[in-house]
Design a protein around this motif. Structure first.
Motif, PDB file in Angstrom:
ATOM      1  N   LEU A  46       0.677  -1.179   0.007  1.00 27.73           N
ATOM      2  CA  LEU A  46      -0.114   0.062   0.054  1.00 27.73           C
ATOM      3  C   LEU A  46       0.671   1.257  -0.132  1.00 27.73           C
ATOM      4  O   LEU A  46       0.811   2.168  -0.723  1.00 27.73           O
ATOM      5  CB  LEU A  46      -1.089   0.038   1.263  1.00 27.73           C
ATOM      6  N   GLY A  47       1.915   1.174   1.081  1.00 34.76           N
ATOM      7  CA  GLY A  47       2.707   2.477   0.799  1.00 34.76           C
ATOM      8  C   GLY A  47       3.517   2.672  -0.351  1.00 34.76           C
ATOM      9  O   GLY A  47       3.761   3.783  -0.630  1.00 34.76           O
ATOM     10  N   ARG A  48       3.820   1.707  -0.870  1.00 34.35           N
ATOM     11  CA  ARG A  48       4.562   1.632  -2.487  1.00 34.35           C
ATOM     12  C   ARG A  48       3.740   2.450  -3.448  1.00 34.35           C
ATOM     13  O   ARG A  48       4.110   3.161  -4.169  1.00 34.35           O
ATOM     14  CB  ARG A  48       5.306   0.588  -2.663  1.00 34.35           C
ATOM     15  N   ARG A  49       2.398   1.848  -3.414  1.00 33.63           N
ATOM     16  CA  ARG A  49       1.461   2.301  -4.546  1.00 33.63           C
ATOM     17  C   ARG A  49       1.343   3.870  -4.147  1.00 33.63           C
ATOM     18  O   ARG A  49       1.103   4.382  -4.777  1.00 33.63           O
ATOM     19  CB  ARG A  49       0.315   1.540  -4.354  1.00 33.63           C
ATOM     20  N   CYS A  50       1.003   4.198  -2.953  1.00 33.92           N
ATOM     21  CA  CYS A  50       0.814   5.662  -2.395  1.00 33.92           C
ATOM     22  C   CYS A  50       2.278   6.519  -2.879  1.00 33.92           C
ATOM     23  O   CYS A  50       1.878   7.738  -3.551  1.00 33.92           O
ATOM     24  CB  CYS A  50       0.589   5.729  -1.084  1.00 33.92           C
ATOM     25  N   ASP A  51       3.165   6.060  -2.574  1.00 33.65           N
ATOM     26  CA  ASP A  51       4.645   6.585  -3.162  1.00 33.65           C
ATOM     27  C   ASP A  51       4.565   6.823  -4.588  1.00 33.65           C
ATOM     28  O   ASP A  51       4.954   7.999  -5.188  1.00 33.65           O
ATOM     29  CB  ASP A  51       5.700   6.120  -2.633  1.00 33.65           C
ATOM     30  N   GLN A  52       4.194   5.696  -5.247  1.00 38.74           N
ATOM     31  CA  GLN A  52       4.223   5.677  -6.760  1.00 38.74           C
ATOM     32  C   GLN A  52       3.175   6.973  -7.208  1.00 38.74           C
ATOM     33  O   GLN A  52       3.439   7.724  -8.227  1.00 38.74           O
ATOM     34  CB  GLN A  52       3.984   4.548  -7.614  1.00 38.74           C
ATOM     35  N   TRP A  53       2.022   6.857  -6.810  1.00 38.00           N
ATOM     36  CA  TRP A  53       0.989   7.790  -7.155  1.00 38.00           C
ATOM     37  C   TRP A  53       1.238   9.346  -6.678  1.00 38.00           C
ATOM     38  O   TRP A  53       1.061  10.047  -7.499  1.00 38.00           O
ATOM     39  CB  TRP A  53      -0.531   7.472  -6.423  1.00 38.00           C
ATOM     40  N   SER A  54       2.015   9.587  -5.491  1.00 40.05           N
ATOM     41  CA  SER A  54       2.346  10.897  -5.252  1.00 40.05           C
ATOM     42  C   SER A  54       3.476  11.324  -6.329  1.00 40.05           C
ATOM     43  O   SER A  54       3.438  12.346  -6.767  1.00 40.05           O
ATOM     44  CB  SER A  54       3.173  10.979  -3.902  1.00 40.05           C
ATOM     45  N   ALA A  55       4.331  10.516  -6.786  1.00 38.11           N
ATOM     46  CA  ALA A  55       5.436  10.678  -7.674  1.00 38.11           C
ATOM     47  C   ALA A  55       4.713  11.021  -9.173  1.00 38.11           C
ATOM     48  O   ALA A  55       5.073  12.088  -9.789  1.00 38.11           O
ATOM     49  CB  ALA A  55       6.483   9.483  -7.974  1.00 38.11           C
ATOM     50  N   ALA A  56       3.656  10.158  -9.520  1.00 41.61           N
ATOM     51  CA  ALA A  56       3.023  10.440 -10.614  1.00 41.61           C
ATOM     52  C   ALA A  56       2.035  11.777 -10.797  1.00 41.61           C
ATOM     53  O   ALA A  56       2.285  12.503 -11.766  1.00 41.61           O
ATOM     54  CB  ALA A  56       1.939   9.223 -10.995  1.00 41.61           C
ATOM     55  N   LEU A  57       1.551  12.210  -9.510  1.00 42.75           N
ATOM     56  CA  LEU A  57       0.903  13.398  -9.343  1.00 42.75           C
ATOM     57  C   LEU A  57       1.854  14.598  -9.500  1.00 42.75           C
ATOM     58  O   LEU A  57       1.646  15.530 -10.322  1.00 42.75           O
ATOM     59  CB  LEU A  57       0.354  13.506  -8.177  1.00 42.75           C
ATOM     60  N   TRP A  58       3.196  14.245  -8.950  1.00 49.30           N
ATOM     61  CA  TRP A  58       4.257  15.219  -9.339  1.00 49.30           C
ATOM     62  C   TRP A  58       4.585  15.698 -10.598  1.00 49.30           C
ATOM     63  O   TRP A  58       4.743  16.559 -11.037  1.00 49.30           O
ATOM     64  CB  TRP A  58       5.462  15.123  -8.433  1.00 49.30           C
ATOM     65  N   GLN A  59       4.596  14.432 -11.500  1.00 44.44           N
ATOM     66  CA  GLN A  59       4.888  14.508 -12.740  1.00 44.44           C
ATOM     67  C   GLN A  59       3.866  15.297 -13.628  1.00 44.44           C
ATOM     68  O   GLN A  59       4.188  15.762 -14.681  1.00 44.44           O
ATOM     69  CB  GLN A  59       5.186  13.164 -13.331  1.00 44.44           C
ATOM     70  N   LEU A  60       2.667  15.094 -13.042  1.00 44.78           N
ATOM     71  CA  LEU A  60       1.502  15.787 -13.578  1.00 44.78           C
ATOM     72  C   LEU A  60       1.667  17.185 -13.229  1.00 44.78           C
ATOM     73  O   LEU A  60       0.587  17.993 -13.868  1.00 44.78           O
ATOM     74  CB  LEU A  60       0.305  15.078 -13.408  1.00 44.78           C
ATOM     75  N   GLY A  61       2.404  17.806 -12.554  1.00 44.53           N
ATOM     76  CA  GLY A  61       2.536  19.271 -12.118  1.00 44.53           C
ATOM     77  C   GLY A  61       1.766  19.523 -10.761  1.00 44.53           C
ATOM     78  O   GLY A  61       1.771  20.588 -10.644  1.00 44.53           O
ATOM     79  N   VAL A  62       1.435  18.651 -10.090  1.00 46.17           N
ATOM     80  CA  VAL A  62       0.585  18.847  -8.970  1.00 46.17           C
ATOM     81  C   VAL A  62       1.804  19.185  -7.958  1.00 46.17           C
ATOM     82  O   VAL A  62       2.871  18.458  -7.734  1.00 46.17           O
ATOM     83  CB  VAL A  62      -0.138  17.615  -8.173  1.00 46.17           C
ATOM     84  N   ARG A  63       1.370  20.169  -7.077  1.00 44.49           N
ATOM     85  CA  ARG A  63       2.195  20.858  -5.901  1.00 44.49           C
ATOM     86  C   ARG A  63       1.715  20.982  -4.816  1.00 44.49           C
ATOM     87  O   ARG A  63       0.558  21.138  -4.824  1.00 44.49           O
ATOM     88  CB  ARG A  63       2.957  22.298  -6.507  1.00 44.49           C
ATOM     89  N   PRO A  64       2.605  21.537  -3.724  1.00 43.73           N
ATOM     90  CA  PRO A  64       1.816  21.502  -2.207  1.00 43.73           C
ATOM     91  C   PRO A  64       0.741  22.764  -2.507  1.00 43.73           C
ATOM     92  O   PRO A  64       0.829  23.741  -3.171  1.00 43.73           O
ATOM     93  CB  PRO A  64       3.236  21.940  -1.443  1.00 43.73           C
ATOM     94  N   GLY A  65      -0.375  22.275  -2.251  1.00 41.94           N
ATOM     95  CA  GLY A  65      -1.523  23.300  -1.935  1.00 41.94           C
ATOM     96  C   GLY A  65      -2.357  23.267  -3.033  1.00 41.94           C
ATOM     97  O   GLY A  65      -3.470  23.355  -2.993  1.00 41.94           O
TER      98      GLY A  65
END
Length: 184
Positions: free
Chosen positions: A27-46
């Motif tokens: 579960l933690g690995r999938r969450c890390d992968q999704w966080s990284a994917a969101l970062w690649q899509l341009g999602v930033r803090p806030g």
């Protein structure tokens, strides 16, 4: 909470979703992968990431992956109608909308009205014009810049049902969620 459970109980069962079983580590690995994917899509803090899904493992993953990136999760009530989804996405300023397969067609009918949404993600399966969640996860190395998050930072915007008017956004901080979890 997930980081601690992952460290202390990594191989223990964390998620049961139909036939799927995930350990805390998985579960933690999938969450890390999704966080990284969101970062690649341009999602930033806030930034806001909305999710429209019933109680599935993909939906649960949003609750860890989005906040650990410093972004704000915006859960949408799947019992509402398309017009409400438009209002909530625009009102919250959601940059990404993650949608369960059961609601893809409904959102497709109104996605042109969702002026703040830059990326539409199908949490299950594929649909023309949608990014595929599992494909984004598979391509992700799980590496993203871990932001400093203060307890007063916004974690989620939960909307009321709107029985007397339009739904109202209730802002939940990291501390609010932590205190609620500890109190429970």
């Amino acid at each position: 909470f997930l980081r601690r459970a992952r460290k202390l109980h990594g191989q223990r069962l964390a998620v049961v979703d139909g036939e799927l079983r995930l350990s805390y580590e998985q579960l933690g690995r999938r969450c890390d992968q999704w966080s990284a994917a969101l970062w690649q899509l341009g999602v930033r803090p806030g930034d806001r990431v909305a999710t429209l899904a019933p109680n599935t493992h993909q939906h649960l993953e949003q609750y860890y992956a989005v906040p650990q990136l410093g972004a704000v999760i915006v859960p949408l009530n799947y019992r509402l109608v398309a017009d409400d989804f438009v209002y909530l996405a625009n009102h919250s300023g959601s940059k990404v909308l993650c949608v369960h397969a059961d609601y893809l067609d409904t959102v497709d009918q109104v996605r042109g009205q969702m002026t703040t949404v830059e990326h539409f993600v199908a949490l299950e399966g594929s649909k023309h014009g949608w990014l595929e969640y599992e494909t984004l996860l598979a391509a992700s190395d799980g590496q993203f810049p871990v932001p400093a998050i203060a307890e007063g930072d916004l974690l989620s915007i939960n909307y009321t049902s709107g029985t007397t008017s339009r739904p109202k956004g209730v802002m939940i901080t990291h501390r609010n969620a932590w205190m609620n979890s500890i109190g429970t």
